[in-house]
Enzyme design. Structure first.
Site, PDB file in Angstrom:
ATOM      1  N   ASP A 267       0.867  -1.157   0.000  1.00 39.19           N
ATOM      2  CA  ASP A 267       0.000   0.000   0.000  1.00 39.19           C
ATOM      3  C   ASP A 267       0.921   1.229   0.000  1.00 39.19           C
ATOM      4  O   ASP A 267       2.145   1.117   0.006  1.00 39.19           O
ATOM      5  CB  ASP A 267      -0.956  -0.036   1.205  1.00 39.19           C
ATOM      6  CG  ASP A 267      -2.195   0.818   0.964  1.00 39.19           C
ATOM      7  OD1 ASP A 267      -3.244   0.549   1.561  1.00 39.19           O
ATOM      8  OD2 ASP A 267      -2.100   1.765   0.146  1.00 39.19           O
TER       9      ASP A 267
HETATM   10  C1  GLC Z   1      -4.380   4.310  -0.007  1.00 42.91           C
HETATM   11  C2  GLC Z   1      -5.299   3.136   0.293  1.00 42.91           C
HETATM   12  C3  GLC Z   1      -5.399   2.140  -0.835  1.00 42.91           C
HETATM   13  C4  GLC Z   1      -5.265   2.856  -2.156  1.00 42.91           C
HETATM   14  C5  GLC Z   1      -3.830   3.366  -2.225  1.00 42.91           C
HETATM   15  C6  GLC Z   1      -3.569   4.147  -3.515  1.00 42.91           C
HETATM   16  O1  GLC Z   1      -3.692   4.686   1.134  1.00 42.91           O
HETATM   17  O2  GLC Z   1      -5.064   2.423   1.487  1.00 42.91           O
HETATM   18  O3  GLC Z   1      -6.658   1.481  -0.705  1.00 42.91           O
HETATM   19  O4  GLC Z   1      -5.518   1.965  -3.237  1.00 42.91           O
HETATM   20  O5  GLC Z   1      -3.494   4.192  -1.105  1.00 42.91           O
HETATM   21  O6  GLC Z   1      -4.318   5.330  -3.520  1.00 42.91           O
END
Ligand code: GLC
Length: 718
Positions: A267
């Protein structure tokens, strides 16, 4: 490209180029790109110019075909191996056409329709040049305090698994390759994110193997069985180990037990955050741990890029780990056909055709109508379309009803409840209270003090019998980083509902939210109650059609509505305990100040018509049920099959959903449906192993009233 050619390409790459493939950054904007040409040493996103033009993928928030074409072109010009970029974007419930939030779509119990919606999203994404969407979010979610419940399909592993499979197929299609109208998808957030302690986002999650394998893992298992291309690690620790460096969960469970051989992505800087988790303050150590945990792509940081070479040269990491990771990335690009055509599917004119596309909006409205849940109806709904109504409440005119995580749409246009009702009865038949916009949680003081204006009394006001009151939480108070300790409506909204009821009007209360709210203080003053969640771009039209009977509600709660936040986390498939709750016995598993049952339970939802289950027959292979629509309205019914197990070596939930079918019946029509009985319905994970024990089972259906109807005892034999 053939596998042999992919391997040849891999062998031709330097270690740094391989590490670039494992790195994901944001694209430069056009003007930044120009200045880069002028000042070649500009450090872009923490990368050198050479590295920037060798990264494997980019995250794009509002993808536009022309931009992605530009970035891809420049990249192919500069990348020494001409390896196409992967563009990835957050498209959780729609891109140009915004569908209801996933938690709402889970309430539709309509997996086929969900798949069709994601097929629309996939086509829209492909036209804009997106190759991978960061969806579906398939975290099991039992805690209304957690703002990301809105992204999930709720509290049940069977429903979440079926929805996960449908979403993956909708985005990716069915084949081994992904065609120009589909995109690869990334199931998230692996693993146990919905169980964060206290419902507090980014917190730790302590989950036993029993809970992990029986509740939190099944939706990911379903995604893998449907060939999901990518999985994203979650921010939380699982039993003390951050998921992004959790070698056991990623290598043994995900890639070993579940057989996932796709791309594992972190993430947003979740690898870098392992320093905060206290795992190590050394970037090199974290890079090593991430690589060993079979991480393939590091989102928005460069620990692996900047330290991978040292780890390999220092012997901490075998280059084989890097090669396996890069090969998985190259295979994904190959599955998308990007080596043959890096611009496959990308089309500015197609992209344009999706702006406010009426056919797609129709699809959004169709699932929205099936996602709203009718919780109460004391003979009020449906309203007659000729009667004048009073509309009030802070969400009555708001267009902020599409749902969070829908920022990729380039023409924000959601139909408000006011507009939707106007489309049916005309603005002249609506008395609209002066209604201010609903405030975000940081304005809680103003919200608490703020008196939502009450209409000046006027003749027509005196004459109208019914008031529709639109209440709820602000859309911006849901989604990521939106955990709450207070899940009630603001005092002034609760007072408004009470005041309107006490004025003698019939009250039709519409609740907009991204999570189960505590609506116990407005329920007694609601003659009719529709839980609307956020229903996407066609919210207002879908709700108006339900209110005026042009459509018949069929949603069933995918997540229980608690009586109060003190009950959270709350879910229907709990264990019986040694002292099951007994109102008359204090020494039983319950509270002294609140009953155990939620205000409204998972699987509950009303209709304007009645469905009768008849001629139920059960043999060792199947269950047959005749379902008859005995009411005056055509409508959908979701027949839910539950199992309760006894005499098992591990305590089992009081009831567990094992199958469901949604069918449409005209008024008076009858259909026979069949549920196949299989061993899986009676199996459960014990010590991480799927186990079937000789035991006794009871099969139940769910009546419209919410009651469980026992249909058969069943001896489970080995
Ligand atoms: C965010 C979220 C994730 C998302 C990623 C990209 O922090 O936790 O669900 O897809 O970053 O935006």
């Amino acid at each position: 490209m053939k596998e042999t050619e992919l391997k040849k390409l891999l062998d031709s790459m330097t270690l740094e180029e391989k590490l670039c493939q494992m790195t994901q950054c944001e694209p430069l904007k056009a003007d930044e790109e120009k200045s880069l040409g002028v000042n070649p040493d500009i450090k872009t996103k923490g990368l050198t110019e050479k590295q920037y033009y060798s990264v494997g993928s980019m995250i794009v928030y509002v993808p536009k075909a022309a931009d992605l074409r530009r970035v891809q072109k420049e990249h192919l010009k500069r990348d020494p191996h001409k390896i196409p970029l992967l563009f990835m974007s957050d498209v959780l419930h729609g891109k140009e056409t915004v569908f209801p939030i996933p938690l709402a779509m889970g309430c539709s119990f309509n997996t086929e329709l969900l798949k069709e919606c994601y097929e629309v999203s996939a086509e829209e994404c492909a036209a804009s040049g997106v190759h991978t969407v960061f969806a579906p979010a398939i975290d099991l979610s039992r805690d209304a305090r957690w703002g990301r419940s809105m992204e999930s399909f709720g509290e049940d592993p069977c429903l979440s698994s079926r929805m996960a499979g449908a979403a993956v197929t909708g985005f990716q299609g069915n084949g081994d390759t992904i065609d120009e109208n589909h995109v690869s998808c990334c199931a998230k957030h692996y693993l146990g994110y919905g169980a964060v302690t206290g419902g507090r986002d980014y917190n730790c999650a302590e989950i036993s193997d029993n809970e992990l394998y029986n509740y939190y893992l099944p939706s990911f298992k379903a995604a893998v069985e449907n060939n999901v291309s990518m999985i994203m690690t979650s921010f939380n620790t699982l039993n003390g180990v951050p998921m992004t460096v959790n070698e056991h969960a990623n290598r043994q469970i995900l890639r070993g037990d579940l057989g996932f051989d796709g791309v594992l992505i972190s993430d947003y800087n979740s690898l870098g955050e392992c320093e905060n988790h206290g795992i190590s303050s050394s970037s090199e150590k974290l890079a090593e741990l991430g690589i060993k945990a079979t991480l393939d792509i590091e989102m928005m940081n460069t620990l692996i890029l900047n330290n991978g070479e040292k780890s390999v040269k220092g012997g901490a990491v075998d280059e084989e780990y890097i090669d396996s990771a890069v090969l998985r990335i190259l295979r994904l690009k190959n599955k998308l056909g990007l080596f043959e055509d890096p611009f496959k599917g990308l089309s500015e004119e197609k992209e344009e055709s999706f702006f406010n596309n009426l056919k797609s909006r129709e699809k959004s409205r169709e699932i929205a109508e099936q996602s709203a849940v009718l919780l109460k109806n004391s003979g009020v709904l449906p309203l007659k379309s000729f009667e004048k109504i009073w509309l009030c409440g802070p969400l009555s005119v708001s267009e902020e009803v599409g749902g969070e995580w829908a920022f990729s749409m380039q023409k924000p246009y959601n139909v408000s409840l006011f507009e939707g009702i106007s489309n049916i009865i005309g603005k002249e038949n609506i008395i609209l209270s002066k209604t201010d916009k609903i405030y975000r949680i940081e304005d809680i003081d103003s919200k608490e003090k703020e008196d939502i204006p009450y209409p000046e009394s006027a003749d027509e006001f005196e004459n109208c019998k019914t008031c529709i009151i639109a209440v709820g939480e602000h859309m911006g108070d849901t989604g990521e980083a939106s955990s709450k300790t207070n899940i009630r409506l603001t005092k002034n909204q609760a007072e408004l509902v009470k005041k309107v009821k006490q004025s003698g009007k019939k009250t039709v209360v519409i609740v907009f939210s991204g999570r189960p709210l505590d609506i116990s203080d407005i329920e007694p003053y609601s003659d009719a109650l529709i839980y609307a969640w956020y229903l996407g771009c066609e919210s207002g039209n879908a709700l108006a059609r339900l209110i005026f009977g042009l459509s018949n509600p069929s949603g069933k709660l995918a997540m229980s509505l608690p009586r109060c936040v003190g009950q959270c986390p709350i879910y229907y498939n709990h264990l019986n305990t040694g002292r099951p709750y007994n109102k008359t016995n204090r020494f039983s598993c319950g509270y002294t100040d609140c009953e155990n049952e939620p205000l409204f339970s998972f699987g509950f939802g009303l209709s304007y018509t009645e469905f009768r289950y008849e001629d139920i027959s059960v043999n060792k292979n199947e269950i047959k049920i005749k379902v008859k629509n005995t009411g005056d309205f055509d409508g959908f019914e979701t027949i839910q099959l539950y199992v309760s197990l006894k005499d098992t070596s591990v305590s089992q939930p009081v009831k567990a959903l094992k199958d469901f079918k949604k069918i449409f019946l005209k008024s008076g029509e009858e259909k026979e449906i069949t549920f196949k009985i299989n061993k899986d319905m009676f199996s459960f994970y014990k010590n991480k192993v799927k186990t079937l024990e000789k035991c006794s089972a009871v099969l139940f259906l769910r009546a419209q009233s919410g009651e469980f109807i026992k249909i058969s005892d069943f001896e489970v034999c080995l």
